[in-house]
Design an enzyme around this catalytic site. Sequence first.
Site, PDB file in Angstrom:
ATOM      1  N   LYS A  45       0.692  -1.116  -0.079  1.00 21.39           N
ATOM      2  CA  LYS A  45       0.007   0.260   0.066  1.00 21.39           C
ATOM      3  C   LYS A  45       0.812   1.436   0.034  1.00 21.39           C
ATOM      4  O   LYS A  45       1.906   1.481   0.708  1.00 21.39           O
ATOM      5  CB  LYS A  45      -0.888  -0.073   1.189  1.00 21.39           C
ATOM      6  N   GLY A  50       6.383   1.999   6.242  1.00 19.88           N
ATOM      7  CA  GLY A  50       7.253   1.419   5.609  1.00 19.88           C
ATOM      8  C   GLY A  50       7.314   1.397   4.063  1.00 19.88           C
ATOM      9  O   GLY A  50       8.544   1.365   3.292  1.00 19.88           O
ATOM     10  N   CYS A  51       6.150   1.200   3.283  1.00 20.23           N
ATOM     11  CA  CYS A  51       6.346   1.116   1.753  1.00 20.23           C
ATOM     12  C   CYS A  51       6.484   2.457   1.314  1.00 20.23           C
ATOM     13  O   CYS A  51       7.225   2.310   0.245  1.00 20.23           O
ATOM     14  CB  CYS A  51       4.611   0.847   1.721  1.00 20.23           C
ATOM     15  N   THR A  52       6.201   3.632   1.907  1.00 24.72           N
ATOM     16  CA  THR A  52       6.630   4.610   1.393  1.00 24.72           C
ATOM     17  C   THR A  52       7.968   5.007   1.421  1.00 24.72           C
ATOM     18  O   THR A  52       8.563   5.331   0.307  1.00 24.72           O
ATOM     19  CB  THR A  52       5.675   5.931   1.902  1.00 24.72           C
ATOM     20  N   ALA A  55       9.690   2.919  -1.388  1.00 20.95           N
ATOM     21  CA  ALA A  55       9.657   3.561  -2.763  1.00 20.95           C
ATOM     22  C   ALA A  55      10.472   4.870  -2.576  1.00 20.95           C
ATOM     23  O   ALA A  55      10.914   5.155  -3.921  1.00 20.95           O
ATOM     24  CB  ALA A  55       8.287   4.012  -2.784  1.00 20.95           C
TER      25      ALA A  55
END
Length: 91
Positions: A45, A50-52, A55
Site C-alpha cells: 500500500k 514502511g512502503c513509502t 519507494a
Amino acid sequence: MPKPATGKIEIGKKLPDFSATTTDGGSWRLREAKGSKVVLFFYPKDMTSGCTVEAQQFRDLHAAFRKAGTLVIGVSRDSCASHQKISSPNS
C-alpha cells in the site's frame, strides 16, 4: 496476449513477458526492458510508513540504478493517483 504466469518464479531465472499500467496511466511491457537489469519490488500500500520509505529510497537512488543499467519498478494494487503522490520529489 500470453496467459499470465502462475506459480513461483526463481531468482535469476527469466521472467515471462507481462504488461502493467504506469504511474502516469500509460502501459509498459517487460520486453521493453530487454538488455537491462530489472528490479521489481512489490509492496502492499502507498502512503504507509514502511512502503513509502522503501519507494522513496528507490526514487532517491534512481541515478545510481540508471548508471548501473538497472530499471526499478514498484508494484502495488493502489491507483495511479496514489502512486503519483509518493513518486513526487517533495513527498
